[in-house]
Scaffold this motif. Sequence first.
Motif, PDB file in Angstrom:
ATOM      1  N   VAL A  18      42.210  34.048  26.766  1.00  0.00           N
ATOM      2  CA  VAL A  18      41.636  34.544  28.019  1.00  0.00           C
ATOM      3  C   VAL A  18      41.051  33.388  28.825  1.00  0.00           C
ATOM      4  N   LYS A  19      40.310  32.522  28.159  1.00  0.00           N
ATOM      5  CA  LYS A  19      39.683  31.389  28.846  1.00  0.00           C
ATOM      6  C   LYS A  19      40.727  30.476  29.476  1.00  0.00           C
ATOM      7  N   LYS A  20      41.789  30.179  28.728  1.00  0.00           N
ATOM      8  CA  LYS A  20      42.825  29.300  29.254  1.00  0.00           C
ATOM      9  C   LYS A  20      43.553  29.938  30.438  1.00  0.00           C
ATOM     10  N   SER A  66      37.653  43.657  22.987  1.00  0.00           N
ATOM     11  CA  SER A  66      38.112  43.074  24.249  1.00  0.00           C
ATOM     12  C   SER A  66      37.008  43.074  25.292  1.00  0.00           C
ATOM     13  N   GLU A  67      36.236  44.144  25.320  1.00  0.00           N
ATOM     14  CA  GLU A  67      35.134  44.209  26.274  1.00  0.00           C
ATOM     15  C   GLU A  67      34.167  43.045  26.074  1.00  0.00           C
ATOM     16  N   LYS A  68      33.846  42.720  24.831  1.00  0.00           N
ATOM     17  CA  LYS A  68      32.947  41.602  24.542  1.00  0.00           C
ATOM     18  C   LYS A  68      33.550  40.279  25.005  1.00  0.00           C
ATOM     19  N   ILE A  69      34.843  40.118  24.795  1.00  0.00           N
ATOM     20  CA  ILE A  69      35.521  38.882  25.201  1.00  0.00           C
ATOM     21  C   ILE A  69      35.421  38.683  26.707  1.00  0.00           C
ATOM     22  N   GLN A  72      33.230  36.048  29.608  1.00  0.00           N
ATOM     23  CA  GLN A  72      33.911  35.254  30.631  1.00  0.00           C
ATOM     24  C   GLN A  72      33.477  35.659  32.040  1.00  0.00           C
ATOM     25  N   GLY A  73      32.410  36.451  32.139  1.00  0.00           N
ATOM     26  CA  GLY A  73      31.858  36.782  33.450  1.00  0.00           C
ATOM     27  C   GLY A  73      32.417  38.020  34.112  1.00  0.00           C
ATOM     28  N   PHE A  74      33.143  38.857  33.371  1.00  0.00           N
ATOM     29  CA  PHE A  74      33.670  40.098  33.932  1.00  0.00           C
ATOM     30  C   PHE A  74      32.575  41.163  33.978  1.00  0.00           C
ATOM     31  N   LEU A 124      37.505  49.558  33.402  1.00  0.00           N
ATOM     32  CA  LEU A 124      38.085  48.628  34.355  1.00  0.00           C
ATOM     33  C   LEU A 124      37.054  47.537  34.573  1.00  0.00           C
ATOM     34  N   MET A 125      37.450  46.294  34.262  1.00  0.00           N
ATOM     35  CA  MET A 125      36.539  45.166  34.399  1.00  0.00           C
ATOM     36  C   MET A 125      37.142  44.159  35.376  1.00  0.00           C
ATOM     37  N   VAL A 126      36.310  43.560  36.173  1.00  0.00           N
ATOM     38  CA  VAL A 126      36.789  42.580  37.144  1.00  0.00           C
ATOM     39  C   VAL A 126      35.904  41.337  37.111  1.00  0.00           C
ATOM     40  N   LYS A 127      36.518  40.241  37.488  1.00  0.00           N
ATOM     41  CA  LYS A 127      35.779  38.994  37.694  1.00  0.00           C
ATOM     42  C   LYS A 127      36.004  38.582  39.140  1.00  0.00           C
ATOM     43  N   ARG A 128      34.932  38.428  39.894  1.00  0.00           N
ATOM     44  CA  ARG A 128      35.045  38.141  41.320  1.00  0.00           C
ATOM     45  C   ARG A 128      34.381  36.816  41.639  1.00  0.00           C
TER      46      ARG A 128
END
Length: 222
Positions: free
Chosen positions: A147-149, A171-174, A178-180, A210-214
């Motif tokens: 995920v990070k890469k 997966s939620e923890k991961i 990462q800021g989601f 549903l998770m997002v990173k903005r």
Amino acid sequence: MAGNLTDIEFFILTPDDFQETLTFFDEQFLKRNPLCIAFKETCKEAFGEHLNVALKETLESGFSMGARDKTTKALIGIRLTKITSVDNVSKQTASDEAKLTENNLYRVLAMLSPDEDVFRGVSSFLYMFALAVHRDYCGHGLASRLVKKTLELGEERGYSASEVKVTNTLSEKIYNKQGFETIKTLDLATVEDEFGLDTSLIPGETIMKLMVKRPPSIAMGQ
């Protein structure tokens, strides 16, 4: 675990990797994904050509990451991703009537589609389609590294917004790390009768998110 993380090669998946990716997806994602298990659709045949098209799109994007054991040469992890235009967000579920009609699983996923204003100010974002790690390599941070890469690759190419639908707590923890942020939640137990799910098969994993990173400016509402 059949090896250690220092013996793993990370690389960008391409269309040439389709057959290997499809086999891995079938064995290590579909058979272990809570939503697929609840629908009793844990093999690639259940999704037909729709799955092939989706996988090919992610492999053609240049944003899908793979992990390979250098010793055995085996594929041991995938983070399938593609670029999606914000303009197409509202059309994704309406434009594919056949897919939604044929498979209730797609209809459940559509319930977690982002609203049009989630990525306001952004033209395109990373749609994170699927994450899977071979069961023999789980528990060593490989999924987090994939995920990070992927996110780093997106940043390098000018994409700082991402979306993912998570179907399990790991997966939620991961993604949290990462800021989601979570913007929609669906308890599968509430739609069990409507869509023919069997949530007794997935105890403790009935919540989808549903998770997002903005980008910071969007996240702060600027």
